[in-house]
Scaffold this motif. Structure first.
Motif, PDB file in Angstrom:
ATOM      1  N   PRO A 103     -30.139 -26.599 -11.860  1.00 33.17           N
ATOM      2  CA  PRO A 103     -31.102 -25.500 -11.698  1.00 33.17           C
ATOM      3  C   PRO A 103     -31.679 -25.031 -13.024  1.00 33.17           C
ATOM      4  O   PRO A 103     -31.023 -25.142 -14.060  1.00 33.17           O
ATOM      5  N   PRO A 116     -32.629 -19.291  -9.446  1.00 37.30           N
ATOM      6  CA  PRO A 116     -32.496 -20.751  -9.291  1.00 37.30           C
ATOM      7  C   PRO A 116     -31.049 -21.189  -9.083  1.00 37.30           C
ATOM      8  O   PRO A 116     -30.774 -22.080  -8.271  1.00 37.30           O
ATOM      9  N   THR A 117     -30.109 -20.555  -9.770  1.00 40.07           N
ATOM     10  CA  THR A 117     -28.704 -20.948  -9.600  1.00 40.07           C
ATOM     11  C   THR A 117     -28.197 -20.494  -8.239  1.00 40.07           C
ATOM     12  O   THR A 117     -27.490 -21.243  -7.546  1.00 40.07           O
ATOM     13  N   SER A 120     -29.374 -22.883  -5.642  1.00 41.11           N
ATOM     14  CA  SER A 120     -29.117 -24.318  -5.832  1.00 41.11           C
ATOM     15  C   SER A 120     -27.939 -24.814  -4.983  1.00 41.11           C
ATOM     16  O   SER A 120     -26.885 -24.171  -4.944  1.00 41.11           O
TER      17      SER A 120
END
Ligand SMILES: Cc1cc2nc3c(=O)[nH]c(=O)nc-3n(C[C@H](O)[C@H](O)[C@H](O)COP(=O)(O)OP(=O)(O)OC[C@H]3O[C@@H](n4cnc5c(N)ncnc54)[C@H](O)[C@@H]3O)c2cc1C
Length: 479
Positions: A103, A116-117, A120
């Protein structure tokens, strides 16, 4: 006039010789570099196949450590430097047989962007929860060294070790996070834990401190040379005094003698006979297991400490494909394979994407990597059998069935140093024992950095040390 022997003609020994060359021209120094193989450069080796630049050893160096690029500029290679195509940077991790992109915002293993993390599929919900909790990790100064796996597991849990820390470090050291030393390999993380506790908070604080102007050009993550890494070793060799370079000659022994050293060398083309020469100083620019052999009689204690530094073997396999394959491959720099996936491959790089000038537009260039136990288990196989193993795994991972246009296998026996837990304490003992001997300097990848820039720095420092033995040039660790 000081007479200096340099043993080993990899990038460390070559850099030491280049540093001494200026003094030779001034008439202050004479040096002889002994290299056992027919070529200098050590693991820096490049082939040019069907318009592709195929690297057998290192394919680039990290730009942040400036010693390598500075040396290239000093050699007149500034216009040959190329940066990685960071705009296209994307690295995948194989998880349960699927390639999952790392990510955005992940710095080594530290998430610096929540969304994003959080979204993911690379991490389970349990690990994501550990990441949130990690932000409250209290500052902690460890009394002793520990393994990278133990540090990462304390902060993020075992899944982070398996999916990120171990594959990332395997790609650099060819070793396992469970045996690599935090203090030697990730000193910044030990420092972040001491000052901030949480890696996440430490990274965010560091970011805030560096105000970035929008016009500031960003430095590429990796740097290489247009014609490949061998361009560097060849250029250095061309700048040295030709009669100072002695290839095909294996150093067999070094013995303290009359305040200096007697060096016994064995020319490879002769089956018998040992030549010896007297030198005021010696630079050992060989892997520590080779340095240990050379010192086994003159300093058994130093020899024992040097031979306790482990090295792993590695195999790189380069495969060239046509335009169709290039178009079918995922975008990005390549992928890493966690050990838990049960493959032999540890990593594959899509070199046609990573750098310009690596492959023509109608070619794809893949470089696959085995190291440590995966390389040992594969070592005895023929090149054809190794290529078959790689192709089978590429088919499973990428669905790649096409026949390669060319394939090359390069084996490197015991070439990658492993900085085990307690490595820095061992280096202190090595330094004390070294000082008890006449003018002797140690350079190479076994001490304070395995990458090309660190080896260059070690060669430069070793040359300075023998020119000025009273100065203490103990290197600091920087990763
Ligand atoms: C497959 C692979 C990929 C890598 N990828 C990267 C990368 O992408 N980026 C990066 O920065 N680093 C990378 N590295 C690490 C880096 O390339 C090496 O650590 C570095 O080049 C080592 O240089 P050296 O001169 O210390 O040792 P070497 O290159 O091992 O050279 C030592 C030399 O000493 C000679 N020698 C040994 N014993 C004797 C003796 N008794 N007498 C005479 N000569 C002797 C050997 O023949 C050899 O030429 C990689 C390493 C490998 C193996």
């Amino acid at each position: 006039m000081i007479r200096i022997a340099i043993i080993g003609g990899g990038i460390s020994g070559l850099t030491a010789a280049f540093t001494l060359e200026e003094h030779r021209r001034a008439g202050a120094v004479e040096y002889t570099l002994y290299e056992s193989s027919p070529h200098v450069g050590g693991v820096l080796r490049t082939e040019h196949i069907q318009g592709c630049v195929v690297e057998a050893g290192p394919d680039s160096f990290i730009s942040e450590k400036t010693w390598a690029a500075d040396l290239c500029r000093a050699l007149g290679l500034g216009d040959q430097l190329i940066g990685s195509n960071d705009a296209d940077r994307k690295t995948y991790i194989l998880v349960h047989g699927l390639l999952i992109p790392m990510p955005d915002g992940l710095m080594f293993m530290v998430p610096t962007k929540i969304l994003p993390t959080g979204l993911s599929p690379l991490f389970s919900w349990a690990t994501k929860l550990r990441m949130a909790q990690e932000l409250f990790h209290p500052p902690h100064a460890a009394d002793t060294d520990e393994s990278v796996a133990s540090l990462v597991e304390r902060h993020y849990g075992a899944e982070m070790v398996d999916r990120l820390a171990d594959p990332l470090l395997s790609g650099i050291y060819g070793g396992e996070a469970a045996s690599l030393s935090v203090r030697a390999v990730l000193p910044r993380f030990a420092e972040m834990e001491r000052t901030h506790g949480s890696f996440g908070r430490a990274m965010l604080a560091a970011r805030k401190k560096i105000p970035r102007s929008p016009n500031e050009p960003s430095i590429p993550l990796f740097t290489s040379l247009k014609n490949g890494m061998q361009q560097l070793s060849e250029t250095i060799a061309a700048r040295l005094n030709p009669s100072s370079l002695v290839t095909n000659t294996h150093a067999q022994s070094i013995q303290p003698d009359a305040g200096g050293w007697t060096v016994g060398v064995h020319p490879e083309e002769r089956t018998t006979g040992l030549n010896s020469g007297h030198f005021d100083a010696v630079i050992l620019a060989v892997p520590t297991h080779a340095a240990a052999q050379l010192l086994s009689i003159s300093s058994p204690q130093l020899s024992a400490e040097l031979s306790a530094i482990n090295y792993t073997s590695s195999i790189t396999i380069s495969l060239g494909y046509d335009r169709q394959v290039r178009q079918s491959l995922p975008p990005g720099f390549g992928f890493l394979v966690p050990r838990s996936e049960g493959k032999r491959l540890l990593a594959a790089t899509f070199l046609h994407n990573k750098f310009p000038h690596r492959a023509p537009e109608d070619r794809a260039l893949l470089r696959c990597f085995f190291a440590g136990s995966n390389a040992e288990n594969t070592w005895q196989l023929s090149d054809d059998a190794i290529i078959a193993v790689v192709r089978n795994e590429l088919q499973q991972i990428l669905g790649l069935r096409a026949d390669p246009l060319f394939a090359r296998v390069y084996k490197w026996k015991s070439a990658m140093a492993q900085y085990g837990v307690g490595h820095l304490d061992r280096l202190d003992r090595i330094e004390r024992l070294r000082q008890q001997l006449p003018n002797l300097a140690l350079a190479g990848n076994g001490y304070r950095g395995i990458g090309v820039p660190d080896c260059i720095r070690s060669g430069q420092e070793a040359a300075k040390q023998v020119l000025n033995p009273k100065s203490s040039t103990t290197l600091s660790v920087e990763t």
